[in-house]
Write an enzyme that holds these catalytic residues in place. Structure first.
Site, mmCIF file in Angstrom:
data_model
loop_
_atom_site.group_PDB
_atom_site.id
_atom_site.type_symbol
_atom_site.label_atom_id
_atom_site.label_comp_id
_atom_site.label_asym_id
_atom_site.label_seq_id
_atom_site.Cartn_x
_atom_site.Cartn_y
_atom_site.Cartn_z
ATOM 1 N N SER A 129 0.838 -1.204 0.000
ATOM 2 C CA SER A 129 0.000 0.000 0.000
ATOM 3 C C SER A 129 0.867 1.246 0.000
ATOM 4 O O SER A 129 1.987 1.254 0.546
ATOM 5 C CB SER A 129 -0.852 -0.022 1.269
ATOM 6 O OG SER A 129 -1.443 1.222 1.485
ATOM 7 N N TYR A 153 -1.213 -0.564 10.795
ATOM 8 C CA TYR A 153 -1.547 -1.218 9.527
ATOM 9 C C TYR A 153 -0.410 -1.033 8.520
ATOM 10 O O TYR A 153 0.077 -1.994 7.912
ATOM 11 C CB TYR A 153 -2.868 -0.646 8.979
ATOM 12 C CG TYR A 153 -3.097 -0.940 7.519
ATOM 13 C CD1 TYR A 153 -3.299 -2.245 7.070
ATOM 14 C CD2 TYR A 153 -3.095 0.081 6.563
ATOM 15 C CE1 TYR A 153 -3.494 -2.517 5.722
ATOM 16 C CE2 TYR A 153 -3.288 -0.177 5.220
ATOM 17 C CZ TYR A 153 -3.486 -1.479 4.804
ATOM 18 O OH TYR A 153 -3.670 -1.739 3.471
ATOM 19 N N LYS A 157 2.444 -3.689 6.593
ATOM 20 C CA LYS A 157 2.744 -3.777 5.154
ATOM 21 C C LYS A 157 4.253 -3.639 4.925
ATOM 22 O O LYS A 157 4.840 -4.374 4.134
ATOM 23 C CB LYS A 157 1.992 -2.690 4.385
ATOM 24 C CG LYS A 157 0.498 -2.909 4.324
ATOM 25 C CD LYS A 157 0.144 -4.118 3.477
ATOM 26 C CE LYS A 157 -1.324 -4.449 3.513
ATOM 27 N NZ LYS A 157 -1.668 -5.758 2.966
HETATM 28 P P1 NAD Z 1 -10.888 -6.653 1.811
HETATM 29 O O1 NAD Z 1 -11.022 -6.612 3.287
HETATM 30 O O2 NAD Z 1 -12.099 -6.386 0.990
HETATM 31 O O3 NAD Z 1 -10.254 -8.048 1.343
HETATM 32 C C1 NAD Z 1 -9.375 -8.780 2.142
HETATM 33 C C2 NAD Z 1 -9.953 -10.175 2.258
HETATM 34 O O4 NAD Z 1 -9.070 -10.974 3.039
HETATM 35 C C3 NAD Z 1 -11.310 -10.209 2.938
HETATM 36 O O5 NAD Z 1 -12.223 -10.893 2.116
HETATM 37 C C4 NAD Z 1 -11.076 -10.958 4.252
HETATM 38 O O6 NAD Z 1 -12.191 -11.726 4.637
HETATM 39 C C5 NAD Z 1 -9.866 -11.794 3.903
HETATM 40 N N1 NAD Z 1 -8.992 -12.164 5.030
HETATM 41 C C6 NAD Z 1 -8.486 -11.349 5.995
HETATM 42 N N2 NAD Z 1 -7.692 -12.049 6.811
HETATM 43 C C7 NAD Z 1 -7.686 -13.326 6.359
HETATM 44 C C8 NAD Z 1 -7.049 -14.521 6.779
HETATM 45 N N3 NAD Z 1 -6.255 -14.541 7.860
HETATM 46 N N4 NAD Z 1 -7.264 -15.653 6.097
HETATM 47 C C9 NAD Z 1 -8.066 -15.651 5.006
HETATM 48 N N5 NAD Z 1 -8.691 -14.550 4.562
HETATM 49 C C10 NAD Z 1 -8.504 -13.401 5.227
HETATM 50 O O7 NAD Z 1 -9.726 -5.631 1.417
HETATM 51 P P2 NAD Z 1 -9.276 -5.146 -0.015
HETATM 52 O O8 NAD Z 1 -9.591 -3.700 -0.111
HETATM 53 O O9 NAD Z 1 -9.741 -6.070 -1.050
HETATM 54 O O10 NAD Z 1 -7.709 -5.254 0.153
HETATM 55 C C11 NAD Z 1 -6.966 -6.383 -0.267
HETATM 56 C C12 NAD Z 1 -5.527 -6.210 0.148
HETATM 57 O O11 NAD Z 1 -5.039 -4.982 -0.400
HETATM 58 C C13 NAD Z 1 -5.334 -6.084 1.655
HETATM 59 O O12 NAD Z 1 -4.149 -6.757 1.993
HETATM 60 C C14 NAD Z 1 -5.183 -4.585 1.875
HETATM 61 O O13 NAD Z 1 -4.408 -4.307 3.003
HETATM 62 C C15 NAD Z 1 -4.486 -4.159 0.610
HETATM 63 N N6 NAD Z 1 -4.727 -2.750 0.253
HETATM 64 C C16 NAD Z 1 -5.995 -2.285 0.130
HETATM 65 C C17 NAD Z 1 -6.217 -0.943 -0.185
HETATM 66 C C18 NAD Z 1 -7.608 -0.384 -0.307
HETATM 67 O O14 NAD Z 1 -7.770 0.843 -0.302
HETATM 68 N N7 NAD Z 1 -8.648 -1.191 -0.462
HETATM 69 C C19 NAD Z 1 -5.127 -0.093 -0.391
HETATM 70 C C20 NAD Z 1 -3.842 -0.620 -0.273
HETATM 71 C C21 NAD Z 1 -3.653 -1.957 0.051
HETATM 72 C C1 UD1 Z 2 -6.604 5.736 4.148
HETATM 73 C C2 UD1 Z 2 -5.608 5.284 5.189
HETATM 74 C C3 UD1 Z 2 -4.476 4.537 4.472
HETATM 75 C C4 UD1 Z 2 -5.035 3.362 3.644
HETATM 76 C C5 UD1 Z 2 -6.085 3.911 2.657
HETATM 77 C C6 UD1 Z 2 -6.751 2.820 1.872
HETATM 78 C C7 UD1 Z 2 -5.709 6.812 7.085
HETATM 79 C C8 UD1 Z 2 -5.002 7.899 7.840
HETATM 80 N N1 UD1 Z 2 -5.109 6.414 5.943
HETATM 81 O O1 UD1 Z 2 -5.930 6.566 3.227
HETATM 82 O O2 UD1 Z 2 -3.547 4.044 5.415
HETATM 83 O O3 UD1 Z 2 -4.009 2.737 2.902
HETATM 84 O O4 UD1 Z 2 -7.091 4.621 3.408
HETATM 85 O O5 UD1 Z 2 -7.490 1.975 2.694
HETATM 86 O O6 UD1 Z 2 -6.738 6.315 7.515
HETATM 87 N N2 UD1 Z 2 -11.841 11.954 3.794
HETATM 88 C C9 UD1 Z 2 -12.806 12.828 4.283
HETATM 89 N N3 UD1 Z 2 -13.896 12.294 4.894
HETATM 90 C C10 UD1 Z 2 -14.095 10.953 5.030
HETATM 91 C C11 UD1 Z 2 -13.106 10.075 4.541
HETATM 92 C C12 UD1 Z 2 -11.986 10.616 3.935
HETATM 93 O O7 UD1 Z 2 -12.677 14.044 4.160
HETATM 94 O O8 UD1 Z 2 -15.124 10.540 5.610
HETATM 95 C C13 UD1 Z 2 -10.662 12.517 3.099
HETATM 96 C C14 UD1 Z 2 -9.326 12.175 3.754
HETATM 97 O O9 UD1 Z 2 -8.951 13.167 4.671
HETATM 98 C C15 UD1 Z 2 -8.399 12.134 2.524
HETATM 99 C C16 UD1 Z 2 -9.311 11.652 1.390
HETATM 100 O O10 UD1 Z 2 -10.634 11.935 1.819
HETATM 101 O O11 UD1 Z 2 -7.955 13.425 2.205
HETATM 102 C C17 UD1 Z 2 -9.179 10.161 1.113
HETATM 103 O O12 UD1 Z 2 -9.354 9.453 2.335
HETATM 104 P P1 UD1 Z 2 -9.382 7.838 2.401
HETATM 105 O O13 UD1 Z 2 -10.322 7.343 1.369
HETATM 106 O O14 UD1 Z 2 -9.624 7.463 3.812
HETATM 107 O O15 UD1 Z 2 -7.922 7.406 1.925
HETATM 108 P P2 UD1 Z 2 -6.486 7.819 2.521
HETATM 109 O O16 UD1 Z 2 -6.609 8.908 3.499
HETATM 110 O O17 UD1 Z 2 -5.584 8.047 1.386
#
Ligand code: NAD
Ligand code: UD1
Length: 343
Positions: A129, A153, A157
């Site tokens: 991430s 978190y 990572k």
């Molecule tokens: P998500 O929660 O929708 O998907 C993760 C899945 O993993 C879920 O379905 C959950 O049930 C499963 N899971 C969690 N722990 C587990 C375990 N121990 N064994 C088996 N299954 C397990 O999240 P996502 O948004 O799809 O994210 C996927 C990956 O990408 C995650 O590792 C997350 O940290 C990373 N990531 C997500 C974002 C984002 O904004 N969505 C950004 C950067 C990185």
């Molecule tokens: C957040 C997490 C980051 C994670 C990412 C994806 C924090 C501090 N950071 O990032 O670690 O990898 O989500 O899961 O939580 N915002 C509002 N109101 C809201 C929600 C968000 O104003 O209710 C603003 C935030 O201040 C930011 C932007 O919208 O400026 C995007 O926010 P968000 O979607 O939470 O993503 P990140 O902050 O980038």
């Protein structure tokens, strides 16, 4: 390459990013097996994936920390690679329950790596991430920018990235890429799969969607006093379909043996403010999004976006969709599924 010759294990396959990537993998012709403990996703995702692809695949409900289960799965299937999405991702929760996050994300990854190694499966795409950059000194982050996660978190990572970097260095048989996602939003254009957060959304797009559908009264904007174009936070939002394509592109390169840098940014290279996202969403949904400006959220930065030069030059990939597409598809998913996967 012929994808039908390859079998891929997808951990966290029923989650938001896992489900979209699984659809693409199936449509490309890969065989896939999904494992998920359903701690943050719904079993109903499986029927939606089948509806979209008309292709069968195996699903195992289970935990990646379950060594015996993984050993059995790796014995039953001859995998060529693993895409590892499984993990916990809520920033606030990670600060409240750090040990859960260390255990689930770090120990889970180590169990998985050990079982991969036993089975001689050494090809891995890992979900990292942009959170590993923390508060960067420059708003545009390249893979070589300084790393400084600001929460547990993000720390999990970075620790996993470090483990994988050492492993690859010491044992070159490992083919590994850590994909550093910026802000994935949007949904499949069919509106059949999308992001379905539990409880109050932490992130901007699902929050706006829930305001638009009438589940929440208004959006709280976390600060309008940043040093950005309009004072609100700016982020690099990437369409989930582009992100899923980024996984396919990376996987193909790894399977073909192309040398890749271990850490790769996936974003669009552009940033949008909260106000710009609200405007785009209002246009896409024909709804008004009421908002209130409140104080900054702890741990937030003003602006961050990706330098995607490396991905563009080395993955045969570039993002196709803009913020209007992302909002249109997020709204289609939300309006067709007001209660997410809970039919
Ligand atoms: P998500 O929660 O929708 O998907 C993760 C899945 O993993 C879920 O379905 C959950 O049930 C499963 N899971 C969690 N722990 C587990 C375990 N121990 N064994 C088996 N299954 C397990 O999240 P996502 O948004 O799809 O994210 C996927 C990956 O990408 C995650 O590792 C997350 O940290 C990373 N990531 C997500 C974002 C984002 O904004 N969505 C950004 C950067 C990185
Ligand atoms: C957040 C997490 C980051 C994670 C990412 C994806 C924090 C501090 N950071 O990032 O670690 O990898 O989500 O899961 O939580 N915002 C509002 N109101 C809201 C929600 C968000 O104003 O209710 C603003 C935030 O201040 C930011 C932007 O919208 O400026 C995007 O926010 P968000 O979607 O939470 O993503 P990140 O902050 O980038």
């Amino acid at each position: 390459m012929n994808p039908s010759n390859y079998k891929i294990l997808v951990t966290g396959g029923t989650g938001y990013i896992g489900s979209h990537t699984s659809v693409k993998l199936l449509q490309e012709g890969f065989s896939i097996v999904l494992i998920d403990n359903l701690s943050n996703s719904s079993i109903n995702v499986l029927n939606r994936i089948k509806e979209l692809t008309n292709i069968n695949f195996d699903f195992i409900e289970g935990d990646i920390r379950d060594k015996r289960l993984l050993r059995r799965i790796f014995k039953e299937h001859k995998f060529d690679a693993v895409i590892h999405f499984a993990g916990l991702k809520a920033v606030k929760e990670s600060e409240e329950k750090p040990l859960n996050y260390f255990e689930n994300n770090i120990s889970g990854s180590i169990v998985l790596l050990n079982e991969m190694d036993r089975a001689n499966v050494n090809c891995l795409v890992f979900s990292s991430s942009a959170t590993v950059y923390g508060e960067p000194s420059e708003t545009k982050c390249s893979e070589d920018s300084q790393l400084c996660p600001k929460n547990i978190y993000g720390q999990t990572k970075l620790i996993i990235e470090e483990i994988l970097t050492s492993l690859k260095k010491i044992q070159p048989k490992w083919k590994i890429v850590n994909l550093r996602y910026f802000n994935p939003i949007g949904a499949h254009p069919s509106g059949l799969i999308g992001e379905d957060p539990n409880g109050e959304p932490n992130n901007l797009m699902p929050y706006i969607s829930q305001v638009a559908i009438g589940k929440r009264d208004k959006l709280f904007i976390f600060g309008d006093d940043y040093n950005t174009t309009d004072g609100s936070g700016k982020r690099d939002y990437i369409h989930i379909q582009d992100l899923a394509d980024g996984h396919i592109a990376t996987l193909k390169k790894l399977l073909q043996g192309s040398p890749l840098k271990i850490n790769i940014n996936l974003g669009t290279g552009k940033s949008y403010s909260v106000f710009e996202v609200i405007n785009a969403f209002e246009k896409a949904s024909s709804k008004t999004i009421p908002f209130e400006i409140i104080s900054r959220r702890e741990g937030d930065v003003g602006e961050i976006y990706a330098d995607i030069t490396y991905a563009n030059d080395n993955l045969d990939w570039s993002p196709k969709f803009d913020i209007n597409d992302m909002c249109k598809d997020a709204w289609r998913w939300q309006s067709k599924n007001p209660n997410g996967y809970n039919e």
